[in-house]
Design an enzyme around this catalytic site. Structure first.
Site, PDB file in Angstrom:
ATOM      1  CB  ILE A  72      15.672   2.894   9.438  1.00 49.53           C
ATOM      2  CG1 ILE A  72      16.055   4.381   9.438  1.00 49.53           C
ATOM      3  CG2 ILE A  72      16.193   2.185   8.172  1.00 49.53           C
ATOM      4  CD1 ILE A  72      17.553   4.608   9.596  1.00 49.53           C
ATOM      5  CE1 TYR A  74      15.003  12.325   4.486  1.00 54.95           C
ATOM      6  CE2 TYR A  74      13.525  12.021   2.626  1.00 54.95           C
ATOM      7  CZ  TYR A  74      14.357  12.828   3.382  1.00 54.95           C
ATOM      8  OH  TYR A  74      14.536  14.146   3.029  1.00 54.95           O
ATOM      9  CG  HIS A  75       9.178  10.673   7.910  1.00 56.07           C
ATOM     10  ND1 HIS A  75       8.334   9.821   7.235  1.00 56.07           N
ATOM     11  CD2 HIS A  75       9.268  10.189   9.177  1.00 56.07           C
ATOM     12  CE1 HIS A  75       7.929   8.869   8.054  1.00 56.07           C
ATOM     13  NE2 HIS A  75       8.482   9.073   9.238  1.00 56.07           N
ATOM     14  CB  SER A 140       6.737   3.620   5.006  1.00 55.84           C
ATOM     15  OG  SER A 140       7.697   3.511   3.972  1.00 55.84           O
ATOM     16  CG  LEU A 141       1.318   1.274   6.274  1.00 54.13           C
ATOM     17  CD1 LEU A 141       0.333   0.116   6.309  1.00 54.13           C
ATOM     18  CD2 LEU A 141       0.578   2.584   6.273  1.00 54.13           C
ATOM     19  CG  LEU A 154      -0.827   6.783   5.722  1.00 54.63           C
ATOM     20  CD1 LEU A 154      -0.361   7.722   4.611  1.00 54.63           C
ATOM     21  CD2 LEU A 154      -2.075   6.043   5.266  1.00 54.63           C
ATOM     22  CB  ALA A 155       5.256   8.126   5.460  1.00 52.59           C
ATOM     23  CB  CYS A 171      10.519  -0.711   5.651  1.00 53.98           C
ATOM     24  SG  CYS A 171       9.612   0.834   5.364  1.00 53.98           S
TER      25      CYS A 171
END
Length: 217
Positions: A72, A74-75, A140-141, A154-155, A171
């Site tokens: 998991i 978050y965006h 994060s990927l 990616l983020a 993650c």
């Protein structure tokens, strides 16, 4: 090699996710590779093997079960998403030995080089994909490979509210702290539009794209 860069602005996660699936399913050997730059309204996304216990608290933020790898995350607005829709098998046929691991490494190095442009030293971890600064995670990927082609990506945390990360084990790692670029360089005015061209330039250089076309849609 040609690379299309689509600048999508702020779009709901599920809409863009399903568009990526459709693009990947319809593409053929002549379809240009693309990078989609987007921000999402607040959403938790759970990877295909995600464990529900990593969502620590119920909130009013929606949780979407995604088909990307990983746990998991978050965006939210102020986080630059870079989705990479790359025909890996075609790169191999052109003499570029690019595996899934190579693509992950390319994404990590894209972020490392971008942060270096701001004087920030960062690094990936072999056992925990992503990019870190002083043991805090800044990027994060998560990827999905279908028919030899990638989607998701990616983020990178630029200038956002990090509070929702406290409601999850980011993650899948309990106690993992998150950070963002604006705080590291003390720039409250920093936005994604300033950072995304650097991401594109480094990613293109790493994978050898020399024909870059930007599209706003």
């Amino acid at each position: 090699m040609k690379l299309i860069i689509r600048q999508l602005g702020i779009q709901p996660y599920e809409d863009v996710w399903h568009q990526m699936q459709a693009f990947t399913d319809k593409r053929n050997e002549n379809t240009d590779d693309e990078v989609w730059l987007v921000q999402h309204p607040a959403v938790f996304t759970q990877g295909s093997a995600g464990k529900p216990e990593h969502l620590l608290n119920s909130t009013n933020i929606p949780v979407v079960q995604s088909d990307r790898g990983g746990q998991i995350t978050y965006h939210g607005e102020g986080q630059q998403i870079m989705y990479v829709l790359i025909d890996i098998k075609r790169l191999k046929s052109q003499g570029r030995e690019v595996s899934v691991r190579d693509l992950v490494t390319a994404l990590e190095q894209t972020v490392v080089k971008t942060l270096a442009d701001y004087g920030i030293e960062s690094y990936p971890k072999a056992d925990a994909p992503g990019v870190y600064v002083n043991e805090k995670k800044i990027c994060s990927l998560g990827l999905r490979i279908r028919k030899g082609c990638s989607f998701h990506g990616l983020a990178l945390n630029i200038n956002m509210d990090l509070t929702p990360f406290k409601h999850i084990n980011p993650c899948g790692y309990a106690g993992l702290e998150m950070c963002q670029l604006s705080e590291l360089i003390n720039r409250n005015d920093l936005d994604c539009s300033a950072v995304s061209p650097k991401l594109v330039a480094h990613f293109s250089a790493i994978l050898g794209y020399n024909d870059i076309q930007f599209i706003n849609n």
